[in-house]
Design a protein around this motif. Structure first.
Motif, PDB file in Angstrom:
ATOM      1  N   LEU A   1     -37.069 -23.652  37.799  1.00  0.00           N
ATOM      2  CA  LEU A   1     -37.588 -24.454  36.678  1.00  0.00           C
ATOM      3  C   LEU A   1     -36.485 -24.900  35.720  1.00  0.00           C
ATOM      4  CD1 LEU A   1     -40.703 -22.271  35.835  1.00  0.00           C
ATOM      5  CD2 LEU A   1     -40.638 -24.364  37.186  1.00  0.00           C
ATOM      6  N   LYS A   2     -35.242 -24.792  36.142  1.00  0.00           N
ATOM      7  CA  LYS A   2     -34.106 -25.091  35.267  1.00  0.00           C
ATOM      8  C   LYS A   2     -34.244 -26.470  34.621  1.00  0.00           C
ATOM      9  CE  LYS A   2     -29.109 -25.287  35.147  1.00  0.00           C
ATOM     10  NZ  LYS A   2     -27.863 -25.061  35.864  1.00  0.00           N
ATOM     11  N   GLY A   3     -34.051 -26.508  33.285  1.00  0.00           N
ATOM     12  CA  GLY A   3     -34.098 -27.761  32.548  1.00  0.00           C
ATOM     13  C   GLY A   3     -35.473 -28.135  32.015  1.00  0.00           C
TER      14      GLY A   3
ATOM     15  N   ASP B   1     -45.772 -20.844  29.280  1.00  0.00           N
ATOM     16  CA  ASP B   1     -46.636 -21.917  29.748  1.00  0.00           C
ATOM     17  C   ASP B   1     -45.988 -23.227  29.315  1.00  0.00           C
ATOM     18  OD1 ASP B   1     -48.724 -23.235  30.867  1.00  0.00           O
ATOM     19  OD2 ASP B   1     -50.251 -22.525  29.450  1.00  0.00           O
ATOM     20  N   GLY B   2     -45.962 -24.206  30.202  1.00  0.00           N
ATOM     21  CA  GLY B   2     -45.374 -25.497  29.881  1.00  0.00           C
ATOM     22  C   GLY B   2     -46.269 -26.642  30.282  1.00  0.00           C
TER      23      GLY B   2
ATOM     24  N   GLY C   1     -45.063 -29.607  32.959  1.00  0.00           N
ATOM     25  CA  GLY C   1     -45.505 -29.326  34.319  1.00  0.00           C
ATOM     26  C   GLY C   1     -45.177 -27.936  34.814  1.00  0.00           C
ATOM     27  N   VAL C   2     -45.017 -26.981  33.916  1.00  0.00           N
ATOM     28  CA  VAL C   2     -44.722 -25.611  34.314  1.00  0.00           C
ATOM     29  C   VAL C   2     -46.004 -24.795  34.214  1.00  0.00           C
ATOM     30  CG1 VAL C   2     -43.373 -23.544  33.770  1.00  0.00           C
ATOM     31  CG2 VAL C   2     -42.361 -25.806  33.480  1.00  0.00           C
ATOM     32  N   PRO C   3     -46.460 -24.193  35.313  1.00  0.00           N
ATOM     33  CA  PRO C   3     -47.679 -23.366  35.251  1.00  0.00           C
ATOM     34  C   PRO C   3     -47.398 -22.065  34.499  1.00  0.00           C
ATOM     35  CG  PRO C   3     -46.703 -23.244  37.427  1.00  0.00           C
ATOM     36  CD  PRO C   3     -45.909 -24.260  36.661  1.00  0.00           C
TER      37      PRO C   3
END
Length: 168
Positions: free
Chosen positions: A20-22, A39-40, A44-46
């Motif tokens: 998930l870097k960046g 949570d993002g 788009g981070v689950p």
């Protein structure tokens, strides 16, 4: 106060390592000393756990309750316009420039060097004309040097004169 950014629910962080870097995430809960639940929804981070040493804390903080569900985090993210604020930050701009430089080809680097040379020559020419105008007007340069001060002639010091012993 030594620290301004704390690991706390609502703190926005940049993922520095891993797949998930960046990406930007928001801390939802602190699991233990080394892990946090993040949570993002805007990036788009689950929701998942991540090690704290994989995060860089940012100055942004969202307001939502402790262990809030994703829909509440998403609402806070959009209300705070976090993606726009992040894009305007110096940190994001530096990362974007770093990415652009990494994508450059040899020809792009050559064009950039040529443009810098042209810019520096134009800058030097403009500086020299301004400097010469200022020197002619007496604001800058040799005309501004003060005139020499006339030195006073030296007088003999008392120590070089013949001393007479004091009378008792």
């Amino acid at each position: 106060m030594p620290f301004a950014r704390y690991v706390e629910p609502g703190r926005v962080a940049l993922v520095a390592d891993g797949p998930l870097k960046g990406k930007l995430v928001s801390i939802v809960d602190v699991i233990d000393q080394t892990r946090a639940l993040v949570d993002g929804p805007g990036s788009g981070v689950p929701r998942q756990q991540i090690r704290l040493n994989q995060l860089h804390l940012t100055k942004f903080r969202l307001k939502f309750p402790f262990t809030a569900p994703t829909r509440v985090v998403r609402k806070a993210w959009t209300n705070a316009e976090l993606n726009e604020k992040w894009a305007d930050s110096q940190w994001a701009k530096k990362l974007a420039n770093k990415e652009k430089r990494a994508q450059m080809t040899d020809y792009d680097r050559f064009k950039l060097t040529s443009a810098r040379v042209k810019r520096n020559r134009a800058r030097t020419a403009a500086f020299k004309t301004l400097k010469s105008k200022a020197a002619r007007s007496g604001i800058f340069g040799k005309n501004k040097i003060p005139k020499k001060v006339v030195k006073k002639p030296r007088t003999k010091k008392a120590s070089t004169q013949k001393k007479t012993p004091a009378k008792k």
